[in-house]
Design a protein around this motif. Sequence first.
Motif: not given
Length: 118
Positions: A2, A6-7, A9, A11-13, A15-16, A52
């Motif tokens: 990966s 991507e790790k 948080i 970035w993850q949030r 994206m959501e 990113s």
Amino acid sequence: MSFKFEKLIIWQRSMEFGEKIFEISHDFPKGELFNLVSQIRRASDSIALNISEGSILQSKLEFKKFLGYSIRSLAEVVTCLYKAKNRNYITEEDFKEIYNESYFLMNQIIAFRSQIKE
């Protein structure tokens, strides 16, 4: 395998968050398709895109700069949310929910950025 971002948080949030903005803007009037819909979607997508892009740079100072771009894009989304609420495209409940998510995400990005040592 990966990518490093991507790790993250934030970035993850983000994206959501971008997907939530996409969904809620789907119900805006068709006359706003090339105006407010386009603007809020591009701004919300830009949050994760800048995280990113900045994360793969060698310079921590440059990464902090890209996190700043994400913060500014998030502020742009909040302004678009106010426009949507004022034009009655979203309910007060939806506004408050997404506003609170925006505020939380903003604080997470700021906190993350402040932890980066140059």
